[in-house]
Design an enzyme around this catalytic site. Structure first.
Site, PDB file in Angstrom:
ATOM      1  N   TYR A  33       0.830  -1.201   0.000  1.00 42.25           N
ATOM      2  CA  TYR A  33       0.000   0.000   0.000  1.00 42.25           C
ATOM      3  C   TYR A  33       0.863   1.249   0.000  1.00 42.25           C
ATOM      4  O   TYR A  33       2.068   1.186   0.233  1.00 42.25           O
ATOM      5  CB  TYR A  33      -0.960   0.002   1.201  1.00 42.25           C
ATOM      6  CG  TYR A  33      -0.320   0.307   2.545  1.00 42.25           C
ATOM      7  CD1 TYR A  33       0.477  -0.631   3.191  1.00 42.25           C
ATOM      8  CD2 TYR A  33      -0.513   1.540   3.163  1.00 42.25           C
ATOM      9  CE1 TYR A  33       1.058  -0.343   4.422  1.00 42.25           C
ATOM     10  CE2 TYR A  33       0.063   1.834   4.396  1.00 42.25           C
ATOM     11  CZ  TYR A  33       0.848   0.884   5.024  1.00 42.25           C
ATOM     12  OH  TYR A  33       1.428   1.167   6.224  1.00 42.25           O
ATOM     13  N   ARG A  52       8.553   4.185  -4.370  1.00 42.06           N
ATOM     14  CA  ARG A  52       8.530   3.220  -3.254  1.00 42.06           C
ATOM     15  C   ARG A  52       7.513   2.106  -3.520  1.00 42.06           C
ATOM     16  O   ARG A  52       7.754   0.940  -3.195  1.00 42.06           O
ATOM     17  CB  ARG A  52       8.215   3.938  -1.931  1.00 42.06           C
ATOM     18  CG  ARG A  52       8.306   2.986  -0.738  1.00 42.06           C
ATOM     19  CD  ARG A  52       8.167   3.702   0.589  1.00 42.06           C
ATOM     20  NE  ARG A  52       6.849   4.285   0.752  1.00 42.06           N
ATOM     21  CZ  ARG A  52       6.513   5.106   1.749  1.00 42.06           C
ATOM     22  NH1 ARG A  52       7.408   5.435   2.664  1.00 42.06           N
ATOM     23  NH2 ARG A  52       5.285   5.591   1.833  1.00 42.06           N
ATOM     24  N   ARG A 100      -7.518 -20.271  -2.366  1.00 40.39           N
ATOM     25  CA  ARG A 100      -6.503 -20.131  -1.319  1.00 40.39           C
ATOM     26  C   ARG A 100      -5.420 -21.202  -1.416  1.00 40.39           C
ATOM     27  O   ARG A 100      -5.703 -22.393  -1.341  1.00 40.39           O
ATOM     28  CB  ARG A 100      -7.171 -20.172   0.063  1.00 40.39           C
ATOM     29  CG  ARG A 100      -6.207 -19.847   1.198  1.00 40.39           C
ATOM     30  CD  ARG A 100      -6.902 -19.803   2.556  1.00 40.39           C
ATOM     31  NE  ARG A 100      -5.956 -19.438   3.590  1.00 40.39           N
ATOM     32  CZ  ARG A 100      -5.088 -20.287   4.146  1.00 40.39           C
ATOM     33  NH1 ARG A 100      -5.093 -21.562   3.791  1.00 40.39           N
ATOM     34  NH2 ARG A 100      -4.226 -19.879   5.064  1.00 40.39           N
ATOM     35  N   HIS A 102      -0.924 -21.131  -0.478  1.00 40.67           N
ATOM     36  CA  HIS A 102       0.137 -20.203  -0.090  1.00 40.67           C
ATOM     37  C   HIS A 102       1.007 -19.753  -1.272  1.00 40.67           C
ATOM     38  O   HIS A 102       1.365 -18.591  -1.379  1.00 40.67           O
ATOM     39  CB  HIS A 102       1.028 -20.829   0.989  1.00 40.67           C
ATOM     40  CG  HIS A 102       0.366 -20.892   2.332  1.00 40.67           C
ATOM     41  ND1 HIS A 102      -0.739 -21.671   2.587  1.00 40.67           N
ATOM     42  CD2 HIS A 102       0.643 -20.259   3.494  1.00 40.67           C
ATOM     43  CE1 HIS A 102      -1.108 -21.521   3.843  1.00 40.67           C
ATOM     44  NE2 HIS A 102      -0.281 -20.658   4.421  1.00 40.67           N
ATOM     45  N   LYS A 148       6.439  -1.893   1.938  1.00 44.97           N
ATOM     46  CA  LYS A 148       5.250  -1.310   2.577  1.00 44.97           C
ATOM     47  C   LYS A 148       4.087  -2.274   2.407  1.00 44.97           C
ATOM     48  O   LYS A 148       3.181  -2.092   1.592  1.00 44.97           O
ATOM     49  CB  LYS A 148       4.929   0.071   1.985  1.00 44.97           C
ATOM     50  CG  LYS A 148       4.028   0.905   2.888  1.00 44.97           C
ATOM     51  CD  LYS A 148       4.159   2.366   2.598  1.00 44.97           C
ATOM     52  CE  LYS A 148       3.174   3.232   3.362  1.00 44.97           C
ATOM     53  NZ  LYS A 148       3.261   3.144   4.826  1.00 44.97           N
ATOM     54  N   GLU A 181      12.008   2.308  14.325  1.00 47.68           N
ATOM     55  CA  GLU A 181      11.082   3.364  13.876  1.00 47.68           C
ATOM     56  C   GLU A 181       9.794   3.238  14.685  1.00 47.68           C
ATOM     57  O   GLU A 181       9.624   2.309  15.459  1.00 47.68           O
ATOM     58  CB  GLU A 181      10.800   3.231  12.373  1.00 47.68           C
ATOM     59  CG  GLU A 181      10.128   1.920  12.002  1.00 47.68           C
ATOM     60  CD  GLU A 181       9.877   1.738  10.509  1.00 47.68           C
ATOM     61  OE1 GLU A 181       9.703   2.739   9.802  1.00 47.68           O
ATOM     62  OE2 GLU A 181       9.827   0.572  10.066  1.00 47.68           O
ATOM     63  N   LEU A 206      11.050   1.274   7.162  1.00 45.13           N
ATOM     64  CA  LEU A 206      10.480   1.785   5.919  1.00 45.13           C
ATOM     65  C   LEU A 206      11.212   3.065   5.532  1.00 45.13           C
ATOM     66  O   LEU A 206      11.502   3.896   6.395  1.00 45.13           O
ATOM     67  CB  LEU A 206       8.995   2.091   6.132  1.00 45.13           C
ATOM     68  CG  LEU A 206       8.256   2.498   4.853  1.00 45.13           C
ATOM     69  CD1 LEU A 206       7.996   1.264   3.986  1.00 45.13           C
ATOM     70  CD2 LEU A 206       6.955   3.195   5.173  1.00 45.13           C
TER      71      LEU A 206
HETATM   72  N1  PDD Z   1       2.738   5.037   7.549  1.00 48.23           N
HETATM   73  N2  PDD Z   1       7.360   3.764   9.112  1.00 48.23           N
HETATM   74  C1  PDD Z   1       6.256   3.001   9.002  1.00 48.23           C
HETATM   75  C2  PDD Z   1       6.261   1.642   9.597  1.00 48.23           C
HETATM   76  C3  PDD Z   1       5.115   3.505   8.341  1.00 48.23           C
HETATM   77  O1  PDD Z   1       4.006   2.757   8.236  1.00 48.23           O
HETATM   78  C4  PDD Z   1       5.150   4.826   7.819  1.00 48.23           C
HETATM   79  C5  PDD Z   1       3.979   5.412   7.078  1.00 48.23           C
HETATM   80  C6  PDD Z   1       6.328   5.581   7.962  1.00 48.23           C
HETATM   81  C7  PDD Z   1       6.476   6.972   7.402  1.00 48.23           C
HETATM   82  O2  PDD Z   1       6.504   6.940   5.996  1.00 48.23           O
HETATM   83  P1  PDD Z   1       5.975   8.166   5.131  1.00 48.23           P
HETATM   84  O3  PDD Z   1       6.749   9.346   5.563  1.00 48.23           O
HETATM   85  O4  PDD Z   1       6.260   7.753   3.731  1.00 48.23           O
HETATM   86  O5  PDD Z   1       4.491   8.332   5.407  1.00 48.23           O
HETATM   87  C8  PDD Z   1       7.426   4.999   8.598  1.00 48.23           C
HETATM   88  C9  PDD Z   1       1.550   5.430   6.822  1.00 48.23           C
HETATM   89  C10 PDD Z   1       1.293   6.910   6.901  1.00 48.23           C
HETATM   90  C11 PDD Z   1       0.375   4.600   7.286  1.00 48.23           C
HETATM   91  O6  PDD Z   1       0.586   3.392   7.469  1.00 48.23           O
HETATM   92  O7  PDD Z   1      -0.732   5.109   7.436  1.00 48.23           O
END
Ligand code: PDD
Length: 290
Positions: A33, A52, A100, A102, A148, A181, A206
């Site tokens: 996403y 990304r 379904r 895997h 992501k 993070e 991320l």
């Molecule tokens: N989250 N780290 C993680 C684990 C994240 O899920 C996100 C973003 C970030 C920051 O990334 P960015 O600056 O590109 O938004 C760092 C989004 C906003 C979400 O899951 O809603």
């Protein structure tokens, strides 16, 4: 105002937007996403977000559901239909629908794309004034956090713990005592020497698009940025701390696990970076075609 969602090529009323029960995103979290900010009706840092997305898709061998140019048009159309001036667009791409199993389906289903939008909430003045609280939680995620993926259970559990503790975010801590993070944000500190420190990029975090922008903005403003791991102890000794994300922008963190960071108030560097980042959101990219 009618709110539409985009589901596999169609704009449908949000309340009626549905995906198949055997969508692999639903059954296996086999999906990726993006969340992109919309500011003044414009997508902020669209190209880095799409780069990304490409990294996430190619890391999982999921094909683009349409060309990059077509996706840009579809995002603009959804924003237009929903009248989003300030807010976000969420897009999710799964490997598609298949019985379904895997292993990747041999039938090579078409990747499923859904998109929704949301209007921005009013900024929380008290939060900006006082700064946000964070707690620490063990980082129990997998070893490809650079993708992501919608597989977010550890992040959800961490954020829920933060909420239950009256905090805004949970900073995840690796077994070696360093902060990786936040659960949905990147983590930063300002050292005694006035240097910004944020963890270097690898598979453990991320690559935040806001992180990328803030790194550049800070360097332009003659603030030194060092990318390296930092420990929880360093956060406690830091002059300031803050987080970055598409939805929170730059947000000062003024306590960790109940202990004040610095003087317990949003510091000058975090405040300045927030201002500079808001300016960045206001300014269209120099090569903006739309
Ligand atoms: N989250 N780290 C993680 C684990 C994240 O899920 C996100 C973003 C970030 C920051 O990334 P960015 O600056 O590109 O938004 C760092 C989004 C906003 C979400 O899951 O809603």
């Amino acid at each position: 105002m009618p709110r539409d969602a985009y589901v596999n090529g169609r704009y449908v009323p949000h309340a009626q937007a549905q995906v198949h029960v055997e969508d692999r995103g639903y059954q296996f979290a086999d999906a990726v996403y993006e969340v992109i900010a919309v500011h003044g009706g414009r997508l902020v840092d669209e190209e880095p977000h799409l780069d990304r997305l490409d990294h996430s898709l190619s890391s999982l061998a999921i094909a683009w559901p349409m060309s990059r140019a077509a996706l840009k048009l579809a995002m603009r159309e959804l924003i237009r239909r929903n009248g989003v001036e300030r807010g976000i667009i969420y897009l999710q791409i799964s490997r598609g629908v298949a019985p379904r199993d895997h292993a990747f389906p041999k039938s090579k289903p078409r990747p499923a794309l859904v998109m929704t939008t949301r209007h921005a909430r009013r900024p929380n003045a008290a939060l900006l004034e006082k700064g946000a609280a964070a707690i620490t939680v063990p980082d129990i995620r997998w070893q490809r956090c650079d993708i992501k993926s919608v597989s977010l259970l550890p992040n959800i559990l961490g954020k829920q713990k933060a909420v239950e503790s009256g905090a805004y975010e949970a900073w995840q801590v690796a077994p070696d005592g360093t902060v990786t993070e936040g659960t949905s944000t990147n983590a930063w500190i300002v050292t005694e020497e006035g240097e910004l420190v944020t963890r270097h990029l690898d598979h453990a975090i991320l690559s935040g698009i806001t992180r990328q922008a803030v790194k550049r903005i800070a360097a332009e403003g003659q603030i030194k940025v060092v990318e390296r791991p930092f420990t929880v102890a360093e956060v406690h000794e830091a002059r300031e701390a803050f987080l970055t994300s598409t939805t929170s922008f730059v947000l000062p963190i003024t306590s960790l696990d109940g202990d004040k960071i610095g003087d317990g108030k949003p510091g000058p560097i975090s405040r300045r970076l927030r201002e500079w980042y808001l300016d960045h959101m206001d300014s269209p990219p120099s090569d903006a075609a739309a």
